[in-house]
Design a protein around this motif. Sequence first.
Motif, short mmCIF file in Angstrom:
data_model
loop_
_atom_site.label_atom_id
_atom_site.label_comp_id
_atom_site.label_asym_id
_atom_site.label_seq_id
_atom_site.Cartn_x
_atom_site.Cartn_y
_atom_site.Cartn_z
N ALA A 2 0.84 -1.20 0.00
CA ALA A 2 0.00 0.00 0.00
C ALA A 2 0.87 1.25 0.00
N ILE A 3 0.40 2.25 -0.70
CA ILE A 3 1.08 3.55 -0.70
C ILE A 3 0.33 4.45 0.26
N ILE A 4 1.06 5.02 1.18
CA ILE A 4 0.45 5.90 2.17
C ILE A 4 0.72 7.34 1.74
N GLY A 5 -0.33 8.11 1.57
CA GLY A 5 -0.20 9.49 1.14
C GLY A 5 -0.30 10.46 2.31
N VAL A 6 -0.11 11.70 2.00
CA VAL A 6 -0.25 12.75 2.99
C VAL A 6 -1.74 12.96 3.26
N VAL A 7 -2.08 13.10 4.50
CA VAL A 7 -3.48 13.35 4.86
C VAL A 7 -3.86 14.73 4.35
N GLU A 8 -4.99 14.78 3.64
CA GLU A 8 -5.43 16.05 3.08
C GLU A 8 -6.27 16.80 4.09
N GLY A 9 -6.08 18.10 4.14
CA GLY A 9 -6.81 18.93 5.07
C GLY A 9 -8.23 19.21 4.62
N LYS A 10 -8.93 19.98 5.40
CA LYS A 10 -10.31 20.33 5.11
C LYS A 10 -10.38 21.39 4.01
N TYR A 11 -11.33 21.20 3.10
CA TYR A 11 -11.59 22.20 2.07
C TYR A 11 -12.60 23.21 2.59
N PHE A 12 -12.67 24.36 1.91
CA PHE A 12 -13.61 25.40 2.30
C PHE A 12 -15.03 24.85 2.36
N ASP A 13 -15.40 24.00 1.39
CA ASP A 13 -16.76 23.45 1.32
C ASP A 13 -17.09 22.55 2.50
N ASP A 14 -16.08 22.05 3.19
CA ASP A 14 -16.29 21.14 4.33
C ASP A 14 -16.59 21.89 5.62
N LEU A 15 -16.50 23.20 5.62
CA LEU A 15 -16.53 23.98 6.85
C LEU A 15 -17.87 24.63 7.12
N GLN A 16 -18.16 24.83 8.41
CA GLN A 16 -19.34 25.57 8.85
C GLN A 16 -18.94 26.48 10.00
N VAL A 17 -19.61 27.61 10.08
CA VAL A 17 -19.40 28.50 11.22
C VAL A 17 -19.72 27.71 12.49
N GLY A 18 -18.85 27.81 13.47
CA GLY A 18 -19.01 27.09 14.73
C GLY A 18 -18.17 25.84 14.83
N ASP A 19 -17.69 25.33 13.67
CA ASP A 19 -16.79 24.17 13.71
C ASP A 19 -15.56 24.52 14.54
N ALA A 20 -15.03 23.55 15.25
CA ALA A 20 -13.86 23.77 16.09
C ALA A 20 -12.90 22.60 15.95
N PHE A 21 -11.63 22.88 16.15
CA PHE A 21 -10.58 21.86 16.09
C PHE A 21 -9.40 22.36 16.90
N GLY A 22 -8.44 21.48 17.14
CA GLY A 22 -7.27 21.90 17.88
C GLY A 22 -6.28 20.78 18.07
N SER A 23 -5.33 21.04 18.94
CA SER A 23 -4.27 20.06 19.22
C SER A 23 -3.63 20.39 20.56
N SER A 24 -2.86 19.43 21.07
CA SER A 24 -2.13 19.63 22.33
C SER A 24 -0.69 19.18 22.14
N ILE A 25 0.21 19.80 22.90
CA ILE A 25 1.62 19.43 22.88
C ILE A 25 2.24 19.80 24.22
N THR A 26 3.14 18.95 24.69
CA THR A 26 3.93 19.29 25.87
C THR A 26 5.23 19.92 25.37
N LEU A 27 5.45 21.16 25.78
CA LEU A 27 6.65 21.90 25.36
C LEU A 27 7.78 21.61 26.33
N THR A 28 8.94 21.28 25.79
CA THR A 28 10.08 20.86 26.59
C THR A 28 11.16 21.92 26.63
#
Length: 153
Positions: A2-28
């Motif tokens: 299998a060929i593993i590709g880069v994960v594609e991000g969200k397109y403008f058409d996929d979005l709605q006002v109020g949608d939320a996303f995020g991430s966490s990281i421990t800074l060293t």
Amino acid sequence: MAIIGVVEGKYFDDLQVGDAFGSSITLTETHLVLGSALFGDFNPVHVNETFVQKGPFQKRIFPGPFTLGVMASSLGNFFAGTAVANTNISGKFLKPVFANDTVTTRWTIEALTYKEKLKAGFVELAGRCVNQHGHEVVESRAVVLVHSKPNVI
């Protein structure tokens, strides 16, 4: 195989006002040293342990733009391959960030403006970054120009 590709991000058409996303990281400690070096910011509050012991925080703090950069990376990952450009990002630094803090970024879409001529749209977002204690360390705003879905024939 299998060929593993880069994960594609969200397109403008996929979005709605109020949608939320995020991430966490421990800074060293490594993030702090490399961040100060990359920014060329050798202010003693970032790099001088003896100096900071006499100050209000008692330990070295991250440069504000580094924490804003961590927030921006969450945008970059969410719109991986679909963003045309991050056209604006700003931050208000509310509390210091220290080595070994875990910061969590959350972006919320506030407005969407499609531009037919560009086949893309402007995504306006409000962001906040909190540490492991729930204290808000950065309040941010951003505008990202994002491609609409390509026409598939």
